[in-house]
Write a protein that holds these residues in place. Structure first.
Motif, mmCIF file in Angstrom:
data_model
loop_
_atom_site.group_PDB
_atom_site.id
_atom_site.type_symbol
_atom_site.label_atom_id
_atom_site.label_comp_id
_atom_site.label_asym_id
_atom_site.label_seq_id
_atom_site.Cartn_x
_atom_site.Cartn_y
_atom_site.Cartn_z
ATOM 1 N N GLU B 86 0.841 -1.188 0.000
ATOM 2 C CA GLU B 86 0.000 0.000 0.000
ATOM 3 C C GLU B 86 0.874 1.235 0.000
ATOM 4 O O GLU B 86 1.994 1.236 0.492
ATOM 5 C CB GLU B 86 -0.867 0.065 1.263
ATOM 6 N N LYS B 87 0.298 2.295 -0.475
ATOM 7 C CA LYS B 87 0.997 3.567 -0.526
ATOM 8 C C LYS B 87 1.381 3.998 0.889
ATOM 9 O O LYS B 87 0.542 4.058 1.774
ATOM 10 C CB LYS B 87 0.073 4.605 -1.155
ATOM 11 N N HIS B 88 2.641 4.247 1.099
ATOM 12 C CA HIS B 88 3.078 4.767 2.394
ATOM 13 C C HIS B 88 4.438 5.429 2.224
ATOM 14 O O HIS B 88 5.076 5.290 1.191
ATOM 15 C CB HIS B 88 3.152 3.648 3.440
ATOM 16 N N HIS B 89 4.863 6.128 3.247
ATOM 17 C CA HIS B 89 6.134 6.828 3.184
ATOM 18 C C HIS B 89 7.200 6.064 3.941
ATOM 19 O O HIS B 89 6.919 5.086 4.633
ATOM 20 C CB HIS B 89 5.997 8.233 3.791
ATOM 21 N N HIS B 90 8.431 6.525 3.811
ATOM 22 C CA HIS B 90 9.535 5.885 4.517
ATOM 23 C C HIS B 90 10.383 6.908 5.222
ATOM 24 O O HIS B 90 10.645 7.975 4.690
ATOM 25 C CB HIS B 90 10.423 5.126 3.524
ATOM 26 N N LEU B 91 10.825 6.534 6.411
ATOM 27 C CA LEU B 91 11.853 7.300 7.093
ATOM 28 C C LEU B 91 13.102 6.431 7.064
ATOM 29 O O LEU B 91 13.080 5.301 7.534
ATOM 30 C CB LEU B 91 11.442 7.584 8.544
ATOM 31 N N VAL B 92 14.163 6.954 6.491
ATOM 32 C CA VAL B 92 15.392 6.187 6.354
ATOM 33 C C VAL B 92 16.482 6.841 7.184
ATOM 34 O O VAL B 92 16.769 8.026 7.007
ATOM 35 C CB VAL B 92 15.856 6.115 4.885
ATOM 36 N N ASN B 101 8.254 2.550 8.173
ATOM 37 C CA ASN B 101 7.103 2.899 7.347
ATOM 38 C C ASN B 101 6.229 3.937 8.040
ATOM 39 O O ASN B 101 6.046 3.883 9.254
ATOM 40 C CB ASN B 101 6.261 1.658 7.066
ATOM 41 N N VAL B 102 5.678 4.828 7.257
ATOM 42 C CA VAL B 102 4.787 5.844 7.789
ATOM 43 C C VAL B 102 3.528 5.856 6.929
ATOM 44 O O VAL B 102 3.609 5.981 5.707
ATOM 45 C CB VAL B 102 5.430 7.240 7.733
ATOM 46 N N HIS B 118 10.291 15.853 -14.334
ATOM 47 C CA HIS B 118 11.607 15.410 -14.750
ATOM 48 C C HIS B 118 11.553 14.094 -15.510
ATOM 49 O O HIS B 118 12.554 13.402 -15.647
ATOM 50 C CB HIS B 118 12.536 15.283 -13.541
ATOM 51 N N GLY B 119 10.378 13.732 -15.972
ATOM 52 C CA GLY B 119 10.245 12.528 -16.789
ATOM 53 C C GLY B 119 10.352 11.238 -16.017
ATOM 54 O O GLY B 119 10.539 10.175 -16.602
ATOM 55 N N PHE B 120 10.242 11.323 -14.689
ATOM 56 C CA PHE B 120 10.307 10.099 -13.897
ATOM 57 C C PHE B 120 8.952 9.420 -13.859
ATOM 58 O O PHE B 120 7.918 10.078 -13.778
ATOM 59 C CB PHE B 120 10.736 10.414 -12.461
ATOM 60 N N ASP B 121 8.979 8.104 -13.919
ATOM 61 C CA ASP B 121 7.782 7.327 -13.677
ATOM 62 C C ASP B 121 7.672 7.138 -12.177
ATOM 63 O O ASP B 121 8.468 6.412 -11.580
ATOM 64 C CB ASP B 121 7.912 5.942 -14.343
ATOM 65 N N GLY B 122 6.724 7.770 -11.553
ATOM 66 C CA GLY B 122 6.614 7.653 -10.099
ATOM 67 C C GLY B 122 6.143 6.272 -9.704
ATOM 68 O O GLY B 122 5.427 5.615 -10.443
ATOM 69 N N VAL B 123 6.586 5.800 -8.532
ATOM 70 C CA VAL B 123 6.070 4.540 -8.023
ATOM 71 C C VAL B 123 5.090 4.836 -6.894
ATOM 72 O O VAL B 123 4.899 5.989 -6.516
ATOM 73 C CB VAL B 123 7.205 3.630 -7.515
ATOM 74 N N ASP B 124 4.490 3.791 -6.351
ATOM 75 C CA ASP B 124 3.469 4.014 -5.342
ATOM 76 C C ASP B 124 4.002 4.683 -4.087
ATOM 77 O O ASP B 124 3.457 5.648 -3.606
ATOM 78 C CB ASP B 124 2.802 2.687 -4.969
ATOM 79 N N CYS B 125 5.066 4.117 -3.555
ATOM 80 C CA CYS B 125 5.637 4.672 -2.331
ATOM 81 C C CYS B 125 6.632 5.749 -2.718
ATOM 82 O O CYS B 125 7.790 5.457 -3.007
ATOM 83 C CB CYS B 125 6.316 3.584 -1.523
ATOM 84 N N ALA B 126 6.195 6.965 -2.753
ATOM 85 C CA ALA B 126 6.980 7.988 -3.422
ATOM 86 C C ALA B 126 7.881 8.792 -2.496
ATOM 87 O O ALA B 126 8.888 9.313 -2.915
ATOM 88 C CB ALA B 126 6.062 8.923 -4.186
ATOM 89 N N LEU B 127 7.509 8.889 -1.248
ATOM 90 C CA LEU B 127 8.211 9.847 -0.401
ATOM 91 C C LEU B 127 9.155 9.178 0.585
ATOM 92 O O LEU B 127 8.768 8.330 1.370
ATOM 93 C CB LEU B 127 7.191 10.678 0.376
ATOM 94 N N VAL B 128 10.398 9.547 0.527
ATOM 95 C CA VAL B 128 11.377 9.026 1.468
ATOM 96 C C VAL B 128 12.031 10.192 2.176
ATOM 97 O O VAL B 128 12.569 11.091 1.546
ATOM 98 C CB VAL B 128 12.471 8.197 0.757
ATOM 99 N N VAL B 129 11.945 10.170 3.464
ATOM 100 C CA VAL B 129 12.554 11.236 4.244
ATOM 101 C C VAL B 129 13.790 10.682 4.923
ATOM 102 O O VAL B 129 13.724 9.665 5.613
ATOM 103 C CB VAL B 129 11.580 11.768 5.313
ATOM 104 N N THR B 130 14.918 11.326 4.731
ATOM 105 C CA THR B 130 16.146 10.831 5.334
ATOM 106 C C THR B 130 16.526 11.655 6.551
ATOM 107 O O THR B 130 16.362 12.869 6.559
ATOM 108 C CB THR B 130 17.311 10.866 4.328
#
Lengths: 144, 144
Positions: B86-92, B101-102, B118-130
């Motif tokens: 499922e769509k969710h974010h990540h904290l790395v 997972n968030v 920028h011509g990127f094909d986005g994936v479901d889990c799009a956001l990663v916060v480092t």
DNA sequence: CTCTCTGCAAAGCATTTGCACATTG
DNA sequence: CAATGTGCAAATGCTTTGCAGAGAG
């Protein structure tokens, strides 16, 4: 070289010495782009011929640990290192590991709020979007 | 096992066969958590004792190439693999590579817009916060 | 019967590390 | 001169790959 003072500042504030090798590595990263250890070694050796790859890795790890450098790893390839200069976003290709910088036009308090909620210390370059870069993007489920 | 049909669907739509090894690997990732290849091997062997590590890596790479799996690599450690459920974010964590997972509470069209620009094909889990996970976060510039 | 997949084991390669010497404060 | 940093080279360990046999369509 005039803003290398700014780059070096982080090291000076830390418990680490600012040696000429470390300064050269920081200088090699001043272009704001993403380089692997091998490339950084080449660039550093233009100024300091004797530097070894071990020092590059050791230094990059120190810089990472104090937040001066960000690392982008992807399976089957060398990691890419980037100095934490100005706040900006990243587009990372999930296929080839390509990293593209994206300027920040608007604040993203959401990401930082997320991080804080989970006890994370946010860094400057906070947002990474993963997907397929144009070269890797393919119409359907075609491999690699 | 009833929603493994859903997980398997992606493979069935691709040009790859849905072998029992691949199904088992997908099943091992159904918990939505992050595992390295070694752990996945152990889990898969509970059902299919003969599976080899090479097959794990080969399969994970296929799954990644068709977007069914996301990979998190960090220097000096094994990569972590996660099924795209499922769509969710990540904290790395930039220090130890820990991934958290968030859940997504609000849409993030900004990230997807960035990717598209920028011509990127986005994936479901799009956001990663480092950033630094709570265990790694330290008051000052103290290493590791 | 042909093409794809797998197990096994060896190879590849980025990264780490131990040690002796150099350097810094 | 005590502590930290570096070069060198070997070791480590994750990941990839070649090949022969198994399995699927």
């Amino acid at each position: 070289m005039q803003d290398s003072k700014g780059v070096d500042a982080g090291l000076l504030q830390s418990r680490y010495r600012l040696t000429k090798q470390r300064a050269a590595i920081l200088r090699a990263l001043e272009d704001g782009r993403h380089h692997n250890a091998e490339t950084i070694l080449e660039r550093v050796r233009e100024h300091l011929p004797g530097v070894s790859l071990g020092t590059i890795y050791r230094t990059l790890d120190i810089l990472r640990s104090i937040g001066l450098v960000q690392v982008f790893s992807h399976a089957g390839g060398a990691a890419k290192y980037e100095a934490t200069l100005e706040k900006h976003h990243h587009l990372v290709c999930t296929n080839c590991g390509e990293v593209v910088n994206v300027a920040v036009n608007e604040a993203l308090p959401l990401a930082q709020a997320l991080a804080q909620d989970h006890g994370f210390d946010g860094v400057d370059c906070a947002l990474v979007v993963t997907g397929r870069c144009p070269r890797c993007a393919r119409p359907n489920g075609v491999a690699n």
